[in-house]
Design a protein around this motif. Structure first.
Motif, PDB file in Angstrom:
ATOM      1  N   ASP A 177       0.824  -1.213   0.000  1.00 22.70           N
ATOM      2  CA  ASP A 177       0.000   0.000   0.000  1.00 22.70           C
ATOM      3  C   ASP A 177       0.857   1.262   0.000  1.00 22.70           C
ATOM      4  OD1 ASP A 177      -2.227  -1.606   0.050  1.00 22.70           O
ATOM      5  OD2 ASP A 177      -2.468  -1.518   2.220  1.00 22.70           O
ATOM      6  N   TYR A 178       2.062   1.141  -0.521  1.00 22.29           N
ATOM      7  CA  TYR A 178       2.982   2.291  -0.535  1.00 22.29           C
ATOM      8  C   TYR A 178       2.379   3.467  -1.298  1.00 22.29           C
ATOM      9  CZ  TYR A 178       7.291   4.959  -1.239  1.00 22.29           C
ATOM     10  OH  TYR A 178       8.246   5.957  -1.246  1.00 22.29           O
ATOM     11  N   ASN A 179       1.674   3.177  -2.397  1.00 29.87           N
ATOM     12  CA  ASN A 179       1.041   4.226  -3.200  1.00 29.87           C
ATOM     13  C   ASN A 179      -0.452   4.376  -2.894  1.00 29.87           C
ATOM     14  OD1 ASN A 179       3.375   4.981  -4.706  1.00 29.87           O
ATOM     15  ND2 ASN A 179       3.140   3.139  -5.957  1.00 29.87           N
ATOM     16  N   GLY A 180      -0.857   3.899  -1.746  1.00 30.93           N
ATOM     17  CA  GLY A 180      -2.259   3.992  -1.365  1.00 30.93           C
ATOM     18  C   GLY A 180      -3.017   2.717  -1.685  1.00 30.93           C
ATOM     19  N   THR A 181      -4.288   2.700  -1.335  1.00 29.87           N
ATOM     20  CA  THR A 181      -5.125   1.527  -1.545  1.00 29.87           C
ATOM     21  C   THR A 181      -6.544   1.957  -1.892  1.00 29.87           C
ATOM     22  OG1 THR A 181      -6.143  -0.379  -0.444  1.00 29.87           O
ATOM     23  CG2 THR A 181      -5.477   1.452   0.951  1.00 29.87           C
ATOM     24  N   PRO A 182      -7.215   1.219  -2.766  1.00 28.95           N
ATOM     25  CA  PRO A 182      -8.606   1.560  -3.092  1.00 28.95           C
ATOM     26  C   PRO A 182      -9.569   1.328  -1.943  1.00 28.95           C
ATOM     27  CG  PRO A 182      -7.968  -0.503  -4.150  1.00 28.95           C
ATOM     28  CD  PRO A 182      -6.719   0.085  -3.562  1.00 28.95           C
ATOM     29  N   VAL A 183      -9.116   0.687  -0.880  1.00 31.76           N
ATOM     30  CA  VAL A 183      -9.990   0.447   0.266  1.00 31.76           C
ATOM     31  C   VAL A 183     -10.491   1.765   0.840  1.00 31.76           C
ATOM     32  CG1 VAL A 183     -10.076  -0.484   2.605  1.00 31.76           C
ATOM     33  CG2 VAL A 183      -8.906  -1.761   0.807  1.00 31.76           C
ATOM     34  N   ASN A 184      -9.599   2.766   0.903  1.00 37.01           N
ATOM     35  CA  ASN A 184      -9.994   4.078   1.432  1.00 37.01           C
ATOM     36  C   ASN A 184      -9.811   5.185   0.395  1.00 37.01           C
ATOM     37  OD1 ASN A 184      -7.208   4.212   1.354  1.00 37.01           O
ATOM     38  ND2 ASN A 184      -6.959   4.255   3.587  1.00 37.01           N
ATOM     39  N   VAL A 193       3.290 -17.523   6.069  1.00 40.07           N
ATOM     40  CA  VAL A 193       3.002 -16.855   4.793  1.00 40.07           C
ATOM     41  C   VAL A 193       1.493 -16.690   4.625  1.00 40.07           C
ATOM     42  CG1 VAL A 193       3.113 -17.081   2.282  1.00 40.07           C
ATOM     43  CG2 VAL A 193       5.117 -17.609   3.675  1.00 40.07           C
ATOM     44  N   ALA A 194       0.744 -17.743   4.952  1.00 46.76           N
ATOM     45  CA  ALA A 194      -0.721 -17.663   4.832  1.00 46.76           C
ATOM     46  C   ALA A 194      -1.279 -16.577   5.751  1.00 46.76           C
ATOM     47  CB  ALA A 194      -1.339 -19.015   5.164  1.00 46.76           C
ATOM     48  N   ALA A 195      -0.748 -16.478   6.969  1.00 47.56           N
ATOM     49  CA  ALA A 195      -1.211 -15.452   7.903  1.00 47.56           C
ATOM     50  C   ALA A 195      -0.882 -14.053   7.391  1.00 47.56           C
ATOM     51  CB  ALA A 195      -0.579 -15.677   9.275  1.00 47.56           C
ATOM     52  N   ASP A 196       0.297 -13.901   6.811  1.00 48.80           N
ATOM     53  CA  ASP A 196       0.696 -12.604   6.264  1.00 48.80           C
ATOM     54  C   ASP A 196      -0.204 -12.199   5.099  1.00 48.80           C
ATOM     55  OD1 ASP A 196       2.044 -10.298   5.696  1.00 48.80           O
ATOM     56  OD2 ASP A 196       3.826 -11.264   4.873  1.00 48.80           O
ATOM     57  N   LEU A 197      -0.474 -13.133   4.195  1.00 46.79           N
ATOM     58  CA  LEU A 197      -1.345 -12.841   3.052  1.00 46.79           C
ATOM     59  C   LEU A 197      -2.781 -12.583   3.504  1.00 46.79           C
ATOM     60  CD1 LEU A 197      -0.031 -15.438   0.427  1.00 46.79           C
ATOM     61  CD2 LEU A 197       0.482 -13.007   0.582  1.00 46.79           C
ATOM     62  N   PHE A 198      -3.213 -13.292   4.540  1.00 45.51           N
ATOM     63  CA  PHE A 198      -4.559 -13.050   5.077  1.00 45.51           C
ATOM     64  C   PHE A 198      -4.648 -11.653   5.676  1.00 45.51           C
ATOM     65  CE2 PHE A 198      -7.692 -13.160   8.486  1.00 45.51           C
ATOM     66  CZ  PHE A 198      -8.798 -13.670   7.830  1.00 45.51           C
ATOM     67  N   ARG A 199      -3.600 -11.261   6.404  1.00 42.09           N
ATOM     68  CA  ARG A 199      -3.562  -9.913   6.982  1.00 42.09           C
ATOM     69  C   ARG A 199      -3.657  -8.851   5.896  1.00 42.09           C
ATOM     70  NH1 ARG A 199      -0.014  -6.185   6.825  1.00 42.09           N
ATOM     71  NH2 ARG A 199       1.447  -7.590   5.771  1.00 42.09           N
ATOM     72  N   PHE A 200      -2.968  -9.095   4.793  1.00 38.46           N
ATOM     73  CA  PHE A 200      -2.983  -8.123   3.696  1.00 38.46           C
ATOM     74  C   PHE A 200      -4.317  -8.114   2.953  1.00 38.46           C
ATOM     75  CE2 PHE A 200      -2.446  -8.031  -1.001  1.00 38.46           C
ATOM     76  CZ  PHE A 200      -2.357  -6.659  -1.147  1.00 38.46           C
ATOM     77  N   GLY A 201      -4.870  -9.283   2.691  1.00 42.54           N
ATOM     78  CA  GLY A 201      -6.046  -9.353   1.836  1.00 42.54           C
ATOM     79  C   GLY A 201      -7.379  -9.241   2.541  1.00 42.54           C
ATOM     80  N   TYR A 202      -7.401  -9.500   3.848  1.00 46.95           N
ATOM     81  CA  TYR A 202      -8.686  -9.521   4.547  1.00 46.95           C
ATOM     82  C   TYR A 202      -9.392  -8.174   4.503  1.00 46.95           C
ATOM     83  CZ  TYR A 202     -12.120  -9.977   8.296  1.00 46.95           C
ATOM     84  OH  TYR A 202     -13.284  -9.976   9.007  1.00 46.95           O
ATOM     85  N   ARG A 203      -8.664  -7.093   4.718  1.00 44.41           N
ATOM     86  CA  ARG A 203      -9.290  -5.776   4.750  1.00 44.41           C
ATOM     87  C   ARG A 203      -9.534  -5.224   3.356  1.00 44.41           C
ATOM     88  NH1 ARG A 203      -5.178  -1.926   4.248  1.00 44.41           N
ATOM     89  NH2 ARG A 203      -3.081  -2.811   4.293  1.00 44.41           N
ATOM     90  N   TYR A 204      -8.995  -5.899   2.321  1.00 43.41           N
ATOM     91  CA  TYR A 204      -9.197  -5.395   0.961  1.00 43.41           C
ATOM     92  C   TYR A 204     -10.651  -5.567   0.524  1.00 43.41           C
ATOM     93  CZ  TYR A 204      -8.619  -4.761  -4.049  1.00 43.41           C
ATOM     94  OH  TYR A 204      -8.749  -4.314  -5.331  1.00 43.41           O
ATOM     95  N   ASN A 205     -11.261  -6.671   0.886  1.00 41.59           N
ATOM     96  CA  ASN A 205     -12.671  -6.919   0.590  1.00 41.59           C
ATOM     97  C   ASN A 205     -13.471  -6.712   1.870  1.00 41.59           C
ATOM     98  OD1 ASN A 205     -12.395  -7.826  -2.201  1.00 41.59           O
ATOM     99  ND2 ASN A 205     -11.368  -9.609  -1.328  1.00 41.59           N
ATOM    100  N   PRO A 206     -14.244  -5.624   1.949  1.00 42.70           N
ATOM    101  CA  PRO A 206     -14.994  -5.329   3.183  1.00 42.70           C
ATOM    102  C   PRO A 206     -15.937  -6.474   3.554  1.00 42.70           C
ATOM    103  CG  PRO A 206     -15.014  -3.444   1.688  1.00 42.70           C
ATOM    104  CD  PRO A 206     -14.445  -4.595   0.919  1.00 42.70           C
ATOM    105  N   VAL A 207     -16.090  -6.685   4.842  1.00 44.77           N
ATOM    106  CA  VAL A 207     -16.968  -7.738   5.368  1.00 44.77           C
ATOM    107  C   VAL A 207     -18.063  -7.069   6.191  1.00 44.77           C
ATOM    108  CG1 VAL A 207     -17.108  -9.800   6.800  1.00 44.77           C
ATOM    109  CG2 VAL A 207     -15.076  -9.394   5.418  1.00 44.77           C
ATOM    110  N   TYR A 208     -19.311  -7.415   5.903  1.00 45.47           N
ATOM    111  CA  TYR A 208     -20.451  -6.860   6.607  1.00 45.47           C
ATOM    112  C   TYR A 208     -21.285  -7.995   7.197  1.00 45.47           C
ATOM    113  CZ  TYR A 208     -19.345  -2.603   3.984  1.00 45.47           C
ATOM    114  OH  TYR A 208     -18.710  -1.523   3.457  1.00 45.47           O
TER     115      TYR A 208
END
Length: 267
Positions: free
Chosen positions: A78-85, A210-225
């Motif tokens: 997310d060095y150049n930002g993220t579409p999440v916000n 590695v799975a935990a790291d990728l989960f940390r990165f990707g979990y917040r990318y797709n919002p959960v409601y």
């Protein structure tokens, strides 16, 4: 197929194995073509009827290239930002698409790729290094040294060169496996006796990390409601029920031309 050609060039295949290799490639190609025919045949028909039949212009082909400066996103996605916000705003004229440019495979994966350099075991490892470098250069498209290659068939029928990062991801993943083998091999040599379960434990721990790291990165990318919010009747339904008129749709004029403006206003 490309790897087989590389092995031929490197002289790693004996003449007796070449026939078996060619037969295996031919059989794999036939099976792959049969399984994917349901998608390939209609796509070929659509291709002949689309603007791609005559080839795309260099401007279209080289849309959204990967920039050398974006290598930092391998470590800081997310060095150049993220579409999440709505903060994704790279300092380039062509901003690109976040999910096309971001190639985050995990920090431990990158460390293991570095460990793969401790010992080069086979021609496959060399091939993966070449694939890693070539895919990064191809992903640069029109701003890279292979800019003219991108305009000839079959490359001239596709756009968004950053999609070559798929091969980058593949090469990094397999090279990480070689790096793990190197580390485990050194552990066995330096510490004896070593339990037979130790390599399995180390490999399993690496996979979990590695799975935990990728989960940390990707979990917040797709919002959960909460599911209840999705099942509730939306406010628009209430408005439409109250509107007894014949016309209920209002067009705001959103198009590809002003879509970016709407995106920026949402920030």
């Amino acid at each position: 197929g490309v790897y087989f050609i590389f092995r031929l060039w490197a002289g790693a295949l004996r003449p007796r194995k070449m026939g078996v290799g060619l037969a295996s490639i031919a059989l794999s190609a036939i099976v792959a073509a049969g399984l994917s025919a349901i998608q390939i045949l209609p796509s070929l028909e659509y291709f002949r009827l689309s603007e791609r039949a005559g080839g795309l212009t260099p401007e279209v082909i080289n849309e959204h290239p990967f920039h050398f400066e974006e290598l930092v996103t391998f470590v800081f996605p997310d060095y150049n930002g993220t579409p999440v916000n709505f903060t994704h705003n790279p300092p380039f004229q062509d901003k690109g698409i976040y999910w096309e440019m971001t190639t985050y495979v995990g920090l431990l994966t990158l460390l293991l790729v570095g460990a793969s350099l401790l010992r080069i075991r086979s021609g496959m490892q060399v091939f993966l290094y070449v694939l890693l470098l070539a895919s990064l250069i191809m992903a640069m498209g029109g701003i890279g040294p292979f800019r003219y290659l991108m305009t000839i068939p079959p490359f001239g029928y596709f756009r968004i060169p950053s999609r070559f990062l798929y091969f980058t991801t593949f090469a990094l993943a397999v090279l990480a496996g070689f790096g793990m083998d190197n580390l485990i091999g050194r552990l066995i040599k330096t510490q004896r006796p070593v339990s037979s379960r130790m390599p399995v434990f180390i490999s399993s721990a690496a996979i979990v990390l590695v799975a935990a790291d990728l989960f940390r990165f990707g979990y917040r990318y797709n919002p959960v409601y909460p599911a209840q919010e999705w099942l509730e009747e939306p406010r628009t339904v209430e408005i439409l029920r109250e509107d007894k008129g014949f016309f209920r749709i209002f067009y705001i004029g959103l198009s590809a031309r002003n879509e970016e403006n709407v995106y920026l206003q949402a920030r």
